[in-house]
Design an enzyme around this catalytic site. Structure first.
Site, mmCIF file in Angstrom:
data_model
loop_
_atom_site.group_PDB
_atom_site.id
_atom_site.type_symbol
_atom_site.label_atom_id
_atom_site.label_comp_id
_atom_site.label_asym_id
_atom_site.label_seq_id
_atom_site.Cartn_x
_atom_site.Cartn_y
_atom_site.Cartn_z
ATOM 1 N N LYS A 1 0.838 -1.210 0.000
ATOM 2 C CA LYS A 1 0.000 0.000 0.000
ATOM 3 C C LYS A 1 0.874 1.262 0.000
ATOM 4 O O LYS A 1 0.705 2.143 -0.832
ATOM 5 C CB LYS A 1 -0.946 0.010 1.214
ATOM 6 N N ARG B 1 -10.441 0.323 8.080
ATOM 7 C CA ARG B 1 -9.972 -1.027 8.384
ATOM 8 C C ARG B 1 -11.030 -1.860 9.087
ATOM 9 O O ARG B 1 -10.786 -3.025 9.385
ATOM 10 C CB ARG B 1 -8.789 -0.937 9.338
ATOM 11 N N ARG C 1 11.629 -5.466 5.200
ATOM 12 C CA ARG C 1 11.259 -4.060 4.999
ATOM 13 C C ARG C 1 12.076 -3.123 5.882
ATOM 14 O O ARG C 1 12.377 -3.425 7.032
ATOM 15 C CB ARG C 1 9.776 -3.837 5.291
ATOM 16 N N ARG D 1 10.685 -1.170 11.254
ATOM 17 C CA ARG D 1 9.522 -0.813 12.070
ATOM 18 C C ARG D 1 9.392 -1.757 13.260
ATOM 19 O O ARG D 1 9.641 -2.952 13.134
ATOM 20 C CB ARG D 1 8.254 -0.899 11.212
ATOM 21 N N ARG E 1 -0.887 -9.132 12.985
ATOM 22 C CA ARG E 1 -1.475 -8.113 12.096
ATOM 23 C C ARG E 1 -2.233 -8.768 10.951
ATOM 24 O O ARG E 1 -3.297 -8.292 10.541
ATOM 25 C CB ARG E 1 -0.373 -7.197 11.544
#
Ligand code: AP5
Ligand code: MG
Ligand code: ZN
Length: 213
Positions: A13, A88, A127, A160, A171
């Site tokens: 995203k 969400r 990431r 992160r 998640r």
């Protein structure tokens, strides 16, 4: 243009958002980035939401919805916006529909980025993100030009806090239970546009551009 980007954690995203907003001249609104910015600056909101982000759980709807309306009321959203990570929950989606109707506004499209679960875990473990502007990178497929430095703003590039394996799995579960039903919600409104998020980054963007034209 008023758009929503939908998809599980790690679908891409944030990655696609950068290209979309520069192509269409609209404003990128990532609720995750807003929360992380507040946590970093130790604001009242940051203190309230930190434990939810650390545990991969959703921030309560009442905090999230108000924050999004504050943001959407700013001048830079007049030409359009791209919501990344909001809504969400069905509750958030209904609140958004109601608020847009009250303001005489309509969504143009909801872009749904589809990616298989086992790919998501791999992506998120590699990431890295810019601490200052939130731009996502990946150690293998999308590295920074200079190690540890953001290409866009020269900010520090870090991992992160919620990108560890346990929180990633939590998640994904939260996504499946609470966010996945939004695909049907927006399909019923005739707005959904699904793209294959497993293709290379540029090809995902080409699909989005083609479908929006
Ligand atoms: P948020 O920040 O929105 O995180 P998320 O939904 O888990 O999504 P991510 O940002 O992890 O993934 P992404 O889809 O943006 O992928 P990216 O482009 O980075 O939310 C964080 C938290 O905030 C939530 O857990 C919750 O606590 C809270 N929150 C936020 N919004 C909320 C709301 N509305 N209500 C309640 N709580 C809320 O890409 C991932 C990686 O893959 C990168 O390394 C990238 O380089 C790589 N990559 C991208 N595309 C490709 C590709 N095509 N091929 C190969 N690699 C790729
Ligand atoms: Mg993101
Ligand atoms: Zn940056």
């Amino acid at each position: 243009m008023r758009l929503i980007l939908l998809g599980p954690p790690g679908a891409g995203k944030g990655t696609q958002a950068s290209s979309i907003v520069s192509e269409y001249g609209i404003t990128h609104i990532s609720t995750g980035d807003i929360f992380r910015h507040n946590i970093k600056n130790e604001t009242e909101l940051g203190k309230k939401v930190k434990s939810y982000l650390d545990n991969g759980q959703l921030v309560p709807d009442e905090l999230t919805i108000d924050l999004v309306w504050d943001r959407l009321s700013k001048d830079d959203c007049k030409n359009g916006f791209l919501l990344d990570g909001f809504p969400r929950t069905i509750n958030q989606a209904e609140a958004l529909q109601k608020g847009l109707e009250e303001r005489g506004l309509k969504l143009d499209r909801v872009v749904n980025i589809e990616v298989d679960k086992n790919i998501l875990v791999k992506r998120l473990s590699g990431r890295r993100v810019c601490k200052d502007c939130g731009t996502p990178y990946h150690v293998d497929v999308n590295p920074t030009k200079e190690e540890g430095v953001c290409d866009k703003c020269s900010g520090e590039v870090i991992q992160r806090a919620d990108d560890n394996e346990k929180t990633v799995l939590d998640r994904i579960e939260v996504y499946e239970n609470q966010t996945f039903p939004l695909i049907e919600f927006y399909t019923n409104l005739g707005l959904i546009l699904t793209v294959d998020g497993t293709l290379p980054i540029e090809d995902v963007f080409s699909q989005i551009k083609e479908s929006l034209s």
